[in-house]
Design a protein around this motif. Structure first.
Motif, PDB file in Angstrom:
ATOM      1  N   PHE A  70     -26.256  36.145  37.261  1.00 22.57           N
ATOM      2  CA  PHE A  70     -26.354  35.885  38.696  1.00 22.57           C
ATOM      3  C   PHE A  70     -26.976  37.055  39.449  1.00 22.57           C
ATOM      4  O   PHE A  70     -27.614  36.866  40.482  1.00 22.57           O
ATOM      5  CB  PHE A  70     -24.982  35.541  39.276  1.00 22.57           C
ATOM      6  N   VAL A  71     -26.815  38.270  38.930  1.00 20.81           N
ATOM      7  CA  VAL A  71     -27.384  39.443  39.593  1.00 20.81           C
ATOM      8  C   VAL A  71     -28.903  39.452  39.452  1.00 20.81           C
ATOM      9  O   VAL A  71     -29.626  39.758  40.401  1.00 20.81           O
ATOM     10  CB  VAL A  71     -26.799  40.749  39.013  1.00 20.81           C
ATOM     11  N   PHE A  72     -29.406  39.082  38.279  1.00 20.30           N
ATOM     12  CA  PHE A  72     -30.833  39.158  38.011  1.00 20.30           C
ATOM     13  C   PHE A  72     -31.607  37.948  38.526  1.00 20.30           C
ATOM     14  O   PHE A  72     -32.823  38.002  38.628  1.00 20.30           O
ATOM     15  CB  PHE A  72     -31.082  39.318  36.512  1.00 20.30           C
ATOM     16  N   ARG A  73     -30.932  36.869  38.853  1.00 16.57           N
ATOM     17  CA  ARG A  73     -31.617  35.653  39.285  1.00 16.57           C
ATOM     18  C   ARG A  73     -32.357  35.892  40.603  1.00 16.57           C
ATOM     19  O   ARG A  73     -31.772  36.230  41.609  1.00 16.57           O
ATOM     20  CB  ARG A  73     -30.615  34.511  39.458  1.00 16.57           C
ATOM     21  N   GLY A  74     -33.675  35.732  40.586  1.00 14.05           N
ATOM     22  CA  GLY A  74     -34.498  35.835  41.775  1.00 14.05           C
ATOM     23  C   GLY A  74     -34.812  37.236  42.242  1.00 14.05           C
ATOM     24  O   GLY A  74     -35.444  37.406  43.280  1.00 14.05           O
ATOM     25  N   VAL A  75     -34.418  38.259  41.501  1.00 17.98           N
ATOM     26  CA  VAL A  75     -34.634  39.637  41.938  1.00 17.98           C
ATOM     27  C   VAL A  75     -36.119  39.993  41.920  1.00 17.98           C
ATOM     28  O   VAL A  75     -36.580  40.749  42.763  1.00 17.98           O
ATOM     29  CB  VAL A  75     -33.817  40.616  41.061  1.00 17.98           C
ATOM     30  N   GLY A  76     -36.892  39.428  41.042  1.00 17.94           N
ATOM     31  CA  GLY A  76     -38.309  39.743  40.953  1.00 17.94           C
ATOM     32  C   GLY A  76     -39.152  39.054  42.002  1.00 17.94           C
ATOM     33  O   GLY A  76     -40.342  39.333  42.129  1.00 17.94           O
ATOM     34  N   LYS A  77     -38.574  38.159  42.762  1.00 15.46           N
ATOM     35  CA  LYS A  77     -39.309  37.435  43.793  1.00 15.46           C
ATOM     36  C   LYS A  77     -39.147  38.132  45.132  1.00 15.46           C
ATOM     37  O   LYS A  77     -38.322  39.005  45.305  1.00 15.46           O
ATOM     38  CB  LYS A  77     -38.778  36.001  43.882  1.00 15.46           C
ATOM     39  N   ALA A  78     -39.912  37.686  46.112  1.00 12.55           N
ATOM     40  CA  ALA A  78     -39.819  38.238  47.463  1.00 12.55           C
ATOM     41  C   ALA A  78     -38.477  37.864  48.079  1.00 12.55           C
ATOM     42  O   ALA A  78     -37.881  36.839  47.745  1.00 12.55           O
ATOM     43  CB  ALA A  78     -40.953  37.698  48.318  1.00 12.55           C
ATOM     44  N   ASP A  79     -38.011  38.696  49.004  1.00 11.37           N
ATOM     45  CA  ASP A  79     -36.748  38.465  49.691  1.00 11.37           C
ATOM     46  C   ASP A  79     -36.855  37.175  50.519  1.00 11.37           C
ATOM     47  O   ASP A  79     -37.667  37.092  51.435  1.00 11.37           O
ATOM     48  CB  ASP A  79     -36.414  39.647  50.597  1.00 11.37           C
ATOM     49  N   PRO A  80     -36.045  36.174  50.209  1.00 12.79           N
ATOM     50  CA  PRO A  80     -36.131  34.908  50.947  1.00 12.79           C
ATOM     51  C   PRO A  80     -35.628  35.022  52.381  1.00 12.79           C
ATOM     52  O   PRO A  80     -35.943  34.169  53.209  1.00 12.79           O
ATOM     53  CB  PRO A  80     -35.253  33.961  50.130  1.00 12.79           C
ATOM     54  N   ASN A  81     -34.882  36.052  52.715  1.00  9.28           N
ATOM     55  CA  ASN A  81     -34.320  36.206  54.059  1.00  9.28           C
ATOM     56  C   ASN A  81     -35.125  37.161  54.938  1.00  9.28           C
ATOM     57  O   ASN A  81     -34.708  37.440  56.054  1.00  9.28           O
ATOM     58  CB  ASN A  81     -32.873  36.699  53.971  1.00  9.28           C
ATOM     59  N   ASP A  82     -36.246  37.688  54.440  1.00  8.11           N
ATOM     60  CA  ASP A  82     -37.041  38.643  55.198  1.00  8.11           C
ATOM     61  C   ASP A  82     -38.069  37.902  56.053  1.00  8.11           C
ATOM     62  O   ASP A  82     -39.017  37.337  55.524  1.00  8.11           O
ATOM     63  CB  ASP A  82     -37.735  39.618  54.252  1.00  8.11           C
ATOM     64  N   PRO A  83     -37.920  37.908  57.388  1.00  9.72           N
ATOM     65  CA  PRO A  83     -38.852  37.181  58.245  1.00  9.72           C
ATOM     66  C   PRO A  83     -40.220  37.856  58.357  1.00  9.72           C
ATOM     67  O   PRO A  83     -41.173  37.229  58.784  1.00  9.72           O
ATOM     68  CB  PRO A  83     -38.147  37.169  59.607  1.00  9.72           C
ATOM     69  N   ASP A  84     -40.339  39.119  57.966  1.00  6.35           N
ATOM     70  CA  ASP A  84     -41.600  39.842  58.090  1.00  6.35           C
ATOM     71  C   ASP A  84     -42.587  39.511  56.978  1.00  6.35           C
ATOM     72  O   ASP A  84     -43.773  39.814  57.087  1.00  6.35           O
ATOM     73  CB  ASP A  84     -41.352  41.355  58.074  1.00  6.35           C
ATOM     74  N   GLN A  85     -42.110  38.912  55.879  1.00  4.89           N
ATOM     75  CA  GLN A  85     -42.994  38.614  54.766  1.00  4.89           C
ATOM     76  C   GLN A  85     -43.772  37.326  55.025  1.00  4.89           C
ATOM     77  O   GLN A  85     -43.268  36.375  55.608  1.00  4.89           O
ATOM     78  CB  GLN A  85     -42.195  38.493  53.474  1.00  4.89           C
ATOM     79  N   ASP A  86     -44.993  37.323  54.547  1.00  5.21           N
ATOM     80  CA  ASP A  86     -45.853  36.155  54.662  1.00  5.21           C
ATOM     81  C   ASP A  86     -45.360  35.089  53.688  1.00  5.21           C
ATOM     82  O   ASP A  86     -45.268  35.322  52.502  1.00  5.21           O
ATOM     83  CB  ASP A  86     -47.290  36.539  54.354  1.00  5.21           C
ATOM     84  N   GLN A  87     -45.036  33.915  54.165  1.00  4.12           N
ATOM     85  CA  GLN A  87     -44.481  32.862  53.331  1.00  4.12           C
ATOM     86  C   GLN A  87     -45.554  31.962  52.730  1.00  4.12           C
ATOM     87  O   GLN A  87     -45.258  30.886  52.273  1.00  4.12           O
ATOM     88  CB  GLN A  87     -43.492  32.006  54.157  1.00  4.12           C
ATOM     89  N   GLY A  88     -46.770  32.368  52.739  1.00  5.21           N
ATOM     90  CA  GLY A  88     -47.701  31.603  51.987  1.00  5.21           C
ATOM     91  C   GLY A  88     -48.969  31.279  52.596  1.00  5.21           C
ATOM     92  O   GLY A  88     -49.743  30.527  52.284  1.00  5.21           O
TER      93      GLY A  88
END
Length: 81
Positions: free
Chosen positions: A63-81
């Motif tokens: 559960f700790v490693f799941r999704g860690v390599g991806k962008a932060d889903p809660n960060d509004p500053d990141q470009d979502q696509g």
């Protein structure tokens, strides 16, 4: 915090780093110690023990490693696509 009630993305990233930098070397020492207790078994038995131990270490931390390599889903500053 995440919507799931678990660890936040940043906390999971920190814990993943701690696990990899501290926990993994300790687990490797433990695996080598287990093999040394077996008085140098045959190559196939030794390989099987290393494979089993290599898979078992990650199961409690999946559960700790799941999704860690991806962008932060809660960060509004990141470009979502």
């Amino acid at each position: 915090m995440s919507d799931e009630g678990g660890l936040s993305y940043k906390a999971r990233r920190r814990w993943a780093l701690v696990i990899l930098l501290i926990g993994m070397p300790l687990y490797i020492v433990a695996a080598v110690t287990v093999i040394s207790w077996l008085d140098r078994p045959s190559l196939l038995v030794e390989l099987l023990v290393y494979i089993v131990l290599g898979v078992l270490w990650v199961l409690p931390f999946k559960f700790v490693f799941r999704g860690v390599g991806k962008a932060d889903p809660n960060d509004p500053d990141q470009d979502q696509g």
